[in-house]
Scaffold this motif. Structure first.
Motif, PDB file in Angstrom:
ATOM      1  N   LYS A 116       1.078  28.087 104.893  1.00 53.37           N
ATOM      2  CA  LYS A 116       2.183  27.376 105.519  1.00 53.37           C
ATOM      3  C   LYS A 116       2.523  27.981 106.873  1.00 53.37           C
ATOM      4  O   LYS A 116       2.611  27.286 107.883  1.00 53.37           O
ATOM      5  CB  LYS A 116       3.403  27.401 104.603  1.00 53.37           C
ATOM      6  CG  LYS A 116       4.630  26.732 105.213  1.00 53.37           C
ATOM      7  CD  LYS A 116       5.817  26.819 104.272  1.00 53.37           C
ATOM      8  CE  LYS A 116       7.056  26.209 104.907  1.00 53.37           C
ATOM      9  NZ  LYS A 116       8.244  26.305 104.013  1.00 53.37           N
ATOM     10  N   ASP A 117       2.736  29.287 106.888  1.00 49.33           N
ATOM     11  CA  ASP A 117       3.137  29.944 108.133  1.00 49.33           C
ATOM     12  C   ASP A 117       1.985  30.697 108.787  1.00 49.33           C
ATOM     13  O   ASP A 117       2.097  31.128 109.929  1.00 49.33           O
ATOM     14  CB  ASP A 117       4.292  30.922 107.873  1.00 49.33           C
ATOM     15  CG  ASP A 117       5.545  30.208 107.371  1.00 49.33           C
ATOM     16  OD1 ASP A 117       5.760  29.069 107.796  1.00 49.33           O
ATOM     17  OD2 ASP A 117       6.272  30.809 106.563  1.00 49.33           O
ATOM     18  N   SER A 118       0.892  30.870 108.063  1.00 42.84           N
ATOM     19  CA  SER A 118      -0.269  31.596 108.572  1.00 42.84           C
ATOM     20  C   SER A 118       0.120  32.991 109.061  1.00 42.84           C
ATOM     21  O   SER A 118      -0.339  33.461 110.097  1.00 42.84           O
ATOM     22  CB  SER A 118      -0.946  30.811 109.710  1.00 42.84           C
ATOM     23  OG  SER A 118      -1.383  29.555 109.266  1.00 42.84           O
ATOM     24  N   VAL A 119       1.005  33.640 108.315  1.00 40.68           N
ATOM     25  CA  VAL A 119       1.446  34.996 108.657  1.00 40.68           C
ATOM     26  C   VAL A 119       0.998  35.939 107.539  1.00 40.68           C
ATOM     27  O   VAL A 119       1.181  35.650 106.357  1.00 40.68           O
ATOM     28  CB  VAL A 119       2.970  35.076 108.845  1.00 40.68           C
ATOM     29  CG1 VAL A 119       3.393  36.503 109.173  1.00 40.68           C
ATOM     30  CG2 VAL A 119       3.417  34.122 109.938  1.00 40.68           C
ATOM     31  N   TYR A 120       0.425  37.049 107.932  1.00 40.87           N
ATOM     32  CA  TYR A 120      -0.067  38.038 106.974  1.00 40.87           C
ATOM     33  C   TYR A 120       0.716  39.329 107.175  1.00 40.87           C
ATOM     34  O   TYR A 120       0.872  39.804 108.310  1.00 40.87           O
ATOM     35  CB  TYR A 120      -1.561  38.279 107.190  1.00 40.87           C
ATOM     36  CG  TYR A 120      -2.158  39.298 106.265  1.00 40.87           C
ATOM     37  CD1 TYR A 120      -2.437  38.988 104.942  1.00 40.87           C
ATOM     38  CD2 TYR A 120      -2.455  40.575 106.718  1.00 40.87           C
ATOM     39  CE1 TYR A 120      -3.002  39.913 104.089  1.00 40.87           C
ATOM     40  CE2 TYR A 120      -3.026  41.516 105.875  1.00 40.87           C
ATOM     41  CZ  TYR A 120      -3.296  41.172 104.566  1.00 40.87           C
ATOM     42  OH  TYR A 120      -3.848  42.103 103.723  1.00 40.87           O
ATOM     43  N   TYR A 121       1.213  39.903 106.070  1.00 46.99           N
ATOM     44  CA  TYR A 121       2.006  41.128 106.131  1.00 46.99           C
ATOM     45  C   TYR A 121       1.235  42.287 105.501  1.00 46.99           C
ATOM     46  O   TYR A 121       0.501  42.104 104.535  1.00 46.99           O
ATOM     47  CB  TYR A 121       3.332  40.948 105.381  1.00 46.99           C
ATOM     48  CG  TYR A 121       4.211  39.866 105.929  1.00 46.99           C
ATOM     49  CD1 TYR A 121       5.112  40.131 106.947  1.00 46.99           C
ATOM     50  CD2 TYR A 121       4.137  38.569 105.428  1.00 46.99           C
ATOM     51  CE1 TYR A 121       5.924  39.137 107.461  1.00 46.99           C
ATOM     52  CE2 TYR A 121       4.946  37.566 105.924  1.00 46.99           C
ATOM     53  CZ  TYR A 121       5.836  37.851 106.954  1.00 46.99           C
ATOM     54  OH  TYR A 121       6.631  36.848 107.449  1.00 46.99           O
ATOM     55  N   GLN A 122       1.446  43.438 106.059  1.00 47.10           N
ATOM     56  CA  GLN A 122       0.864  44.653 105.500  1.00 47.10           C
ATOM     57  C   GLN A 122       1.903  45.767 105.542  1.00 47.10           C
ATOM     58  O   GLN A 122       2.599  45.950 106.540  1.00 47.10           O
ATOM     59  CB  GLN A 122      -0.389  45.084 106.259  1.00 47.10           C
ATOM     60  CG  GLN A 122      -1.142  46.212 105.569  1.00 47.10           C
ATOM     61  CD  GLN A 122      -2.486  46.482 106.202  1.00 47.10           C
ATOM     62  OE1 GLN A 122      -2.697  46.178 107.371  1.00 47.10           O
ATOM     63  NE2 GLN A 122      -3.411  47.058 105.446  1.00 47.10           N
ATOM     64  N   VAL A 123       1.991  46.516 104.438  1.00 45.90           N
ATOM     65  CA  VAL A 123       2.945  47.619 104.303  1.00 45.90           C
ATOM     66  C   VAL A 123       2.171  48.877 103.950  1.00 45.90           C
ATOM     67  O   VAL A 123       1.320  48.864 103.050  1.00 45.90           O
ATOM     68  CB  VAL A 123       3.992  47.312 103.210  1.00 45.90           C
ATOM     69  CG1 VAL A 123       4.932  48.502 103.022  1.00 45.90           C
ATOM     70  CG2 VAL A 123       4.769  46.053 103.547  1.00 45.90           C
ATOM     71  N   GLN A 124       2.474  49.946 104.644  1.00 38.52           N
ATOM     72  CA  GLN A 124       1.802  51.220 104.409  1.00 38.52           C
ATOM     73  C   GLN A 124       2.828  52.340 104.297  1.00 38.52           C
ATOM     74  O   GLN A 124       3.756  52.426 105.108  1.00 38.52           O
ATOM     75  CB  GLN A 124       0.823  51.528 105.541  1.00 38.52           C
ATOM     76  CG  GLN A 124      -0.310  50.521 105.656  1.00 38.52           C
ATOM     77  CD  GLN A 124      -1.150  50.761 106.889  1.00 38.52           C
ATOM     78  OE1 GLN A 124      -0.629  51.004 107.970  1.00 38.52           O
ATOM     79  NE2 GLN A 124      -2.468  50.695 106.742  1.00 38.52           N
ATOM     80  N   VAL A 125       2.648  53.187 103.295  1.00 40.58           N
ATOM     81  CA  VAL A 125       3.566  54.299 103.043  1.00 40.58           C
ATOM     82  C   VAL A 125       2.759  55.588 102.979  1.00 40.58           C
ATOM     83  O   VAL A 125       1.725  55.651 102.305  1.00 40.58           O
ATOM     84  CB  VAL A 125       4.339  54.102 101.722  1.00 40.58           C
ATOM     85  CG1 VAL A 125       5.356  55.231 101.535  1.00 40.58           C
ATOM     86  CG2 VAL A 125       5.031  52.754 101.693  1.00 40.58           C
ATOM     87  N   LEU A 126       3.239  56.607 103.669  1.00 35.65           N
ATOM     88  CA  LEU A 126       2.581  57.906 103.685  1.00 35.65           C
ATOM     89  C   LEU A 126       3.625  58.997 103.505  1.00 35.65           C
ATOM     90  O   LEU A 126       4.659  58.986 104.170  1.00 35.65           O
ATOM     91  CB  LEU A 126       1.837  58.131 105.003  1.00 35.65           C
ATOM     92  CG  LEU A 126       1.158  59.488 105.191  1.00 35.65           C
ATOM     93  CD1 LEU A 126      -0.012  59.654 104.236  1.00 35.65           C
ATOM     94  CD2 LEU A 126       0.693  59.666 106.632  1.00 35.65           C
ATOM     95  N   VAL A 127       3.336  59.931 102.594  1.00 26.14           N
ATOM     96  CA  VAL A 127       4.196  61.100 102.386  1.00 26.14           C
ATOM     97  C   VAL A 127       3.357  62.343 102.639  1.00 26.14           C
ATOM     98  O   VAL A 127       2.314  62.539 102.007  1.00 26.14           O
ATOM     99  CB  VAL A 127       4.783  61.136 100.960  1.00 26.14           C
ATOM    100  CG1 VAL A 127       5.615  62.399 100.768  1.00 26.14           C
ATOM    101  CG2 VAL A 127       5.641  59.897 100.707  1.00 26.14           C
ATOM    102  N   GLU A 128       3.796  63.187 103.572  1.00 24.00           N
ATOM    103  CA  GLU A 128       3.101  64.429 103.911  1.00 24.00           C
ATOM    104  C   GLU A 128       3.993  65.617 103.566  1.00 24.00           C
ATOM    105  O   GLU A 128       5.174  65.637 103.934  1.00 24.00           O
ATOM    106  CB  GLU A 128       2.769  64.473 105.402  1.00 24.00           C
ATOM    107  CG  GLU A 128       1.916  63.312 105.888  1.00 24.00           C
ATOM    108  CD  GLU A 128       1.891  63.233 107.396  1.00 24.00           C
ATOM    109  OE1 GLU A 128       0.940  63.749 108.001  1.00 24.00           O
ATOM    110  OE2 GLU A 128       2.854  62.663 107.970  1.00 24.00           O
TER     111      GLU A 128
END
Length: 232
Positions: free
Chosen positions: A120-132
């Protein structure tokens, strides 16, 4: 005429005559001046010096200041952490893929979430989490000093940064120039928490772009929950 030396008492060719050993009185022997005592005193001094130096090194190591760590390391950063606040926005993180590493100087855990692609919106989401978890050097001095770089699809310089109150430690939220990417980073003692959210695709340049203020607020809430879940 001097006769030949008897067998068993011949002089070795070129051997200098041995010096006569000076007699040692009982008092000198009591003070340790007898034969063979000199090298014992030297050896004792070397051992004492080595022991003192080893003690200095141990003391220096004992008083070396290491970064404060008030959270634990986890091998699976995705487990039990579904980014509940972001799930209520257009981002809707999907299944997470974890990875981790352990080192005497640094432990790290990572989780990458991918949302479903919407036609519908042709939007792609990506979420990234990093703990150091920095165990040797304090990350405070380098916090916020580097370029705005991420992992995978995240990369870029510039953008705007704002300080975020209400989180433990120091928190900074940065937005890439032109939008489409936010990074929230928190440093608390030796622990650094980083949350990246990005969206892209043909629909990302249209009126269907997500509510960025809602995404920012959700990122703050999810990082707060993440830090609480790892607190020791």
């Amino acid at each position: 005429m001097i006769s030949e030396p008897e067998l068993g008492g011949e002089w070795e060719a070129g051997r200098p005559p041995a010096a006569a050993e000076e007699p040692v009185t009982p008092r000198e022997r009591a003070r340790g001046r007898g034969p063979g005592r000199g090298w014992l005193w030297a050896l004792g001094g070397a051992v004492l010096a080595s022991a003192v130096w080893a003690g200095v090194l141990v003391a220096q190591d004992r008083f070396t200041t290491a970064p404060r760590l008030s959270c634990r390391h986890t091998e699976d950063l995705c487990e039990g952490r579904n980014m509940a606040a972001l799930a209520k926005t257009e981002v809707k993180p999907g299944h997470g893929l974890p990875s981790h590493g352990e080192h005497p100087a640094l432990d790290w855990s990572y989780c990458g979430y991918q949302s479903d692609y919407t036609e519908k919106d042709s939007v792609y989401y990506q979420v990234q989490v990093l703990v150091e978890l920095h165990k040797k050097t304090d990350p405070q001095a380098e916090f916020g000093a580097g370029p705005m770089a991420g992992w995978g699809l995240f990369a870029g310089d510039g953008g705007t940064a704002e300080q975020v109150p209400g989180l433990p430690g120091r928190a900074e939220l940065r937005t890439m120039a032109g939008g489409g990417w936010h990074r929230l980073q928190v440093v608390d003692g030796g622990a650094v928490f980083t949350l990246n959210v990005q969206w892209f695709g043909p629909g990302a340049d249209t009126d269907s772009e997500p509510d960025e203020d809602a995404i920012k607020a959700a990122m703050i809430e999810d990082v707060r929950a993440l830090m609480a879940s790892l607190r020791t």
